[in-house]
Design a protein around this motif. Structure first.
Motif, PDB file in Angstrom:
ATOM      1  N   ASN A 110      27.729  24.772  58.079  1.00 26.36           N
ATOM      2  CA  ASN A 110      27.270  25.730  59.078  1.00 26.36           C
ATOM      3  C   ASN A 110      27.881  27.110  58.831  1.00 26.36           C
ATOM      4  O   ASN A 110      27.190  28.126  58.925  1.00 26.36           O
ATOM      5  CB  ASN A 110      27.630  25.265  60.491  1.00 26.36           C
ATOM      6  N   ILE A 111      29.165  27.143  58.526  1.00 26.01           N
ATOM      7  CA  ILE A 111      29.851  28.412  58.262  1.00 26.01           C
ATOM      8  C   ILE A 111      29.211  29.127  57.067  1.00 26.01           C
ATOM      9  O   ILE A 111      28.968  30.332  57.102  1.00 26.01           O
ATOM     10  CB  ILE A 111      31.353  28.183  58.010  1.00 26.01           C
ATOM     11  N   VAL A 112      28.926  28.366  56.024  1.00 31.37           N
ATOM     12  CA  VAL A 112      28.400  28.951  54.789  1.00 31.37           C
ATOM     13  C   VAL A 112      26.936  29.382  54.923  1.00 31.37           C
ATOM     14  O   VAL A 112      26.546  30.432  54.416  1.00 31.37           O
ATOM     15  CB  VAL A 112      28.556  27.948  53.613  1.00 31.37           C
ATOM     16  N   HIS A 113      26.135  28.577  55.616  1.00 31.80           N
ATOM     17  CA  HIS A 113      24.686  28.795  55.608  1.00 31.80           C
ATOM     18  C   HIS A 113      24.116  29.449  56.858  1.00 31.80           C
ATOM     19  O   HIS A 113      22.956  29.863  56.836  1.00 31.80           O
ATOM     20  CB  HIS A 113      23.968  27.469  55.356  1.00 31.80           C
ATOM     21  N   ASP A 114      24.869  29.528  57.935  1.00 32.44           N
ATOM     22  CA  ASP A 114      24.354  30.090  59.185  1.00 32.44           C
ATOM     23  C   ASP A 114      25.211  31.284  59.595  1.00 32.44           C
ATOM     24  O   ASP A 114      26.303  31.113  60.132  1.00 32.44           O
ATOM     25  CB  ASP A 114      24.370  29.029  60.281  1.00 32.44           C
ATOM     26  N   PRO A 115      24.724  32.488  59.355  1.00 33.26           N
ATOM     27  CA  PRO A 115      25.532  33.675  59.659  1.00 33.26           C
ATOM     28  C   PRO A 115      25.825  33.846  61.150  1.00 33.26           C
ATOM     29  O   PRO A 115      26.728  34.594  61.516  1.00 33.26           O
ATOM     30  CB  PRO A 115      24.694  34.836  59.119  1.00 33.26           C
TER      31      PRO A 115
END
Length: 74
Positions: A43-48
């Protein structure tokens, strides 16, 4: 670090997610917590717009730390 550790231990898969799918509670007692931590990482990597609060961050760090300790990597 966990991905590299599992790879060196011979758990197959192209990604950490695939390697985690090969583990059971016998091989890693907190596997469910690690899977949840990995979802949060994704989530951290793919959802700004994803926001991680302090308590959740502490749980993620603890889950990875316990896994690495249980795997004798720390």
């Amino acid at each position: 670090v966990l991905d590299d550790t599992l790879n060196r231990m011979g758990f197959g898969g192209r990604t950490l997610g695939e390697r985690l799918d090969r583990l059971t509670a016998v091989s890693l007692p907190n596997i469910e917590e690690v899977r949840q931590a990995h979802k949060i990482r994704n989530n951290i990597v793919h959802d700004p717009t994803y926001r991680l609060d302090l308590e959740e961050a502490k749980k993620v760090i603890a889950a990875y730390g316990k896994a690495l300790t249980d795997l004798q990597a720390l």
